[in-house]
Design an enzyme around this catalytic site. Sequence first.
Site, PDB file in Angstrom:
ATOM      1  N   ASP A  34     -13.886   7.523  -2.191  1.00 12.03           N
ATOM      2  CA  ASP A  34     -13.564   7.217  -3.594  1.00 12.03           C
ATOM      3  C   ASP A  34     -14.412   8.085  -4.540  1.00 12.03           C
ATOM      4  O   ASP A  34     -13.986   8.403  -5.643  1.00 12.03           O
ATOM      5  CB  ASP A  34     -13.819   5.732  -3.904  1.00 12.03           C
ATOM      6  CG  ASP A  34     -12.800   4.827  -3.199  1.00 12.03           C
ATOM      7  OD1 ASP A  34     -11.662   5.273  -2.981  1.00 12.03           O
ATOM      8  OD2 ASP A  34     -13.161   3.680  -2.879  1.00 12.03           O
TER       9      ASP A  34
ATOM     10  N   ALA B 187     -14.992  -1.386  -7.635  1.00 15.71           N
ATOM     11  CA  ALA B 187     -14.458  -0.072  -8.006  1.00 15.71           C
ATOM     12  C   ALA B 187     -15.405   0.623  -8.984  1.00 15.71           C
ATOM     13  O   ALA B 187     -15.651   1.832  -8.873  1.00 15.71           O
ATOM     14  CB  ALA B 187     -13.077  -0.244  -8.623  1.00 15.71           C
TER      15      ALA B 187
ATOM     16  N   ASN C 180     -14.676   3.146   2.602  1.00 16.13           N
ATOM     17  CA  ASN C 180     -13.205   3.101   2.521  1.00 16.13           C
ATOM     18  C   ASN C 180     -12.539   3.955   3.606  1.00 16.13           C
ATOM     19  O   ASN C 180     -11.320   4.003   3.678  1.00 16.13           O
ATOM     20  CB  ASN C 180     -12.704   3.524   1.130  1.00 16.13           C
ATOM     21  CG  ASN C 180     -12.672   5.021   0.968  1.00 16.13           C
ATOM     22  OD1 ASN C 180     -13.508   5.718   1.530  1.00 16.13           O
ATOM     23  ND2 ASN C 180     -11.718   5.523   0.219  1.00 16.13           N
TER      24      ASN C 180
ATOM     25  N   LYS D 205     -14.007  -3.606   2.077  1.00 19.59           N
ATOM     26  CA  LYS D 205     -14.817  -2.384   2.010  1.00 19.59           C
ATOM     27  C   LYS D 205     -16.300  -2.604   2.313  1.00 19.59           C
ATOM     28  O   LYS D 205     -16.977  -1.710   2.791  1.00 19.59           O
ATOM     29  CB  LYS D 205     -14.672  -1.719   0.636  1.00 19.59           C
ATOM     30  CG  LYS D 205     -13.301  -1.094   0.411  1.00 19.59           C
ATOM     31  CD  LYS D 205     -13.265  -0.355  -0.915  1.00 19.59           C
ATOM     32  CE  LYS D 205     -11.880   0.181  -1.200  1.00 19.59           C
ATOM     33  NZ  LYS D 205     -11.863   1.050  -2.389  1.00 19.59           N
TER      34      LYS D 205
ATOM     35  N   SER E 261       0.834  -1.206   0.000  1.00 18.02           N
ATOM     36  CA  SER E 261       0.000   0.000   0.000  1.00 18.02           C
ATOM     37  C   SER E 261       0.869   1.256   0.000  1.00 18.02           C
ATOM     38  O   SER E 261       1.876   1.333   0.707  1.00 18.02           O
ATOM     39  CB  SER E 261      -0.894  -0.003   1.237  1.00 18.02           C
ATOM     40  OG  SER E 261      -1.528   1.245   1.358  1.00 18.02           O
TER      41      SER E 261
ATOM     42  N   THR F 228      -9.366  -1.070   2.756  1.00 19.78           N
ATOM     43  CA  THR F 228      -9.140  -1.386   1.348  1.00 19.78           C
ATOM     44  C   THR F 228      -9.467  -2.839   1.062  1.00 19.78           C
ATOM     45  O   THR F 228      -9.974  -3.567   1.938  1.00 19.78           O
ATOM     46  CB  THR F 228      -7.710  -0.933   0.923  1.00 19.78           C
ATOM     47  OG1 THR F 228      -7.602  -1.083  -0.485  1.00 19.78           O
ATOM     48  CG2 THR F 228      -6.615  -1.722   1.605  1.00 19.78           C
TER      49      THR F 228
HETATM   50  P1  ATR Z   1     -12.868  -4.533  -7.784  1.00 22.96           P
HETATM   51  O1  ATR Z   1     -13.474  -4.416  -6.431  1.00 22.96           O
HETATM   52  O2  ATR Z   1     -11.388  -4.186  -7.824  1.00 22.96           O
HETATM   53  O3  ATR Z   1     -13.638  -3.813  -8.836  1.00 22.96           O
HETATM   54  P2  ATR Z   1     -14.045  -7.052  -8.520  1.00 22.96           P
HETATM   55  O4  ATR Z   1     -15.277  -6.686  -7.799  1.00 22.96           O
HETATM   56  O5  ATR Z   1     -13.514  -8.429  -8.414  1.00 22.96           O
HETATM   57  O6  ATR Z   1     -12.858  -6.098  -8.128  1.00 22.96           O
HETATM   58  O7  ATR Z   1     -14.280  -6.708 -10.086  1.00 22.96           O
HETATM   59  C1  ATR Z   1     -13.315  -6.935 -11.030  1.00 22.96           C
HETATM   60  C2  ATR Z   1     -13.773  -6.359 -12.376  1.00 22.96           C
HETATM   61  O8  ATR Z   1     -12.732  -6.544 -13.326  1.00 22.96           O
HETATM   62  C3  ATR Z   1     -14.979  -7.061 -12.953  1.00 22.96           C
HETATM   63  O9  ATR Z   1     -15.701  -6.136 -13.728  1.00 22.96           O
HETATM   64  C4  ATR Z   1     -14.340  -8.148 -13.833  1.00 22.96           C
HETATM   65  O10 ATR Z   1     -15.157  -8.629 -14.878  1.00 22.96           O
HETATM   66  P3  ATR Z   1     -16.208  -9.839 -14.598  1.00 22.96           P
HETATM   67  O11 ATR Z   1     -17.372  -9.206 -13.891  1.00 22.96           O
HETATM   68  O12 ATR Z   1     -16.548 -10.359 -15.938  1.00 22.96           O
HETATM   69  O13 ATR Z   1     -15.476 -10.838 -13.747  1.00 22.96           O
HETATM   70  C5  ATR Z   1     -13.204  -7.358 -14.409  1.00 22.96           C
HETATM   71  N1  ATR Z   1     -12.111  -8.221 -14.863  1.00 22.96           N
HETATM   72  C6  ATR Z   1     -11.195  -8.854 -14.105  1.00 22.96           C
HETATM   73  N2  ATR Z   1     -10.311  -9.514 -14.871  1.00 22.96           N
HETATM   74  C7  ATR Z   1     -10.676  -9.296 -16.158  1.00 22.96           C
HETATM   75  C8  ATR Z   1     -10.163  -9.683 -17.426  1.00 22.96           C
HETATM   76  N3  ATR Z   1      -9.062 -10.434 -17.531  1.00 22.96           N
HETATM   77  N4  ATR Z   1     -10.805  -9.247 -18.529  1.00 22.96           N
HETATM   78  C9  ATR Z   1     -11.890  -8.479 -18.446  1.00 22.96           C
HETATM   79  N5  ATR Z   1     -12.439  -8.066 -17.282  1.00 22.96           N
HETATM   80  C10 ATR Z   1     -11.827  -8.459 -16.152  1.00 22.96           C
END
Ligand code: ATR
Length: 290
Positions: free
Chosen positions: A106, A135, A91, A70, A19, A66
Amino acid sequence: MVTGKTTIIGVIGDPIAHSLSPAMHNAAIEALGLDWCYVAFRVSSDRVREAVVGVRGLNIRGINVTVPHKQAVMPFLDEVSDEASAIGAVNTIKHEDGRLIGYNTDVYGIRAALRYGTGLHPLPPEVVVLGAGGAARGIVYALAGCEGVERLTILNRTVEKAERLAEEMLAGAASTGPVEIEAHSLDPGDVRAALKSAGLIINATSVGMHPQVDDTIIDDPDAFCEGQLLLDTVYNPRQTRLMAVAQCGGARAVNGIDMLVYQGAKSFEIWTGMSPPVDVMRGAIEGHPS
Ligand code: ATR
């Protein structure tokens, strides 16, 4: 120097060792000459309740929260801000006279990064958000309430998740304002169609983040064009492959450092009640070896 009178603030997450928040907040503390110290706590998912209750017990002034906690911290708080409850994520926690209050900075982070970091104001009418995870939720919520935005298009690998997010945000339209929110897939045709008329594209996934620096969520430079801005929320590496793809297509591209700085600055203000030294905080991040 830490003394018997030092006020403690910090961050909980897992992993947490990389971090940048301790460097950023301790630089701000030093610049303002405060007897405060910001500490990183690695907290596993089965210890979230104990960690949050411990903030009160140890008289810690406040903490950032984080990934991946969250949402998990929310049941243990005495109060949650309207923004944080609409997004479903906290957050920042402030400890005030035994009460724990949850915020989501955020939202401020993305809005301030766009306004002060890119000079894009008002925002363009059409905005594309890549991703539909945690996010992306905060980003869609923040942008839906921004002056200038008329249509938000969420593109996600799993289109059902994008549709659910769009529906949920539209259902809470009272707080998000009069915007259209659409959901599509990341298929090349959908990407081209959505980006064609977009003025702003935001990558709200961690695709391309260290160590997977060769990954990119869009690899077609022709999907981008001049006059567009891409904001990649990834900041490690500073220049992502997606930024290079966008630039190759003629768009301007910025990374997520400003978002990180402004969300941190707002948390700092919530805890200290003081005006945060934003440039000092940015300097601490930029000077940090990534
Ligand atoms: P965060 O809290 O960081 O947003 P998350 O809730 O796990 O993490 O969400 C990850 C996002 O990245 C999702 O939109 C995911 O798509 P899916 O909903 O289809 O899983 C996207 N993501 C992660 N890896 C990906 C990849 N290799 N290609 C396209 N989208 C990806």
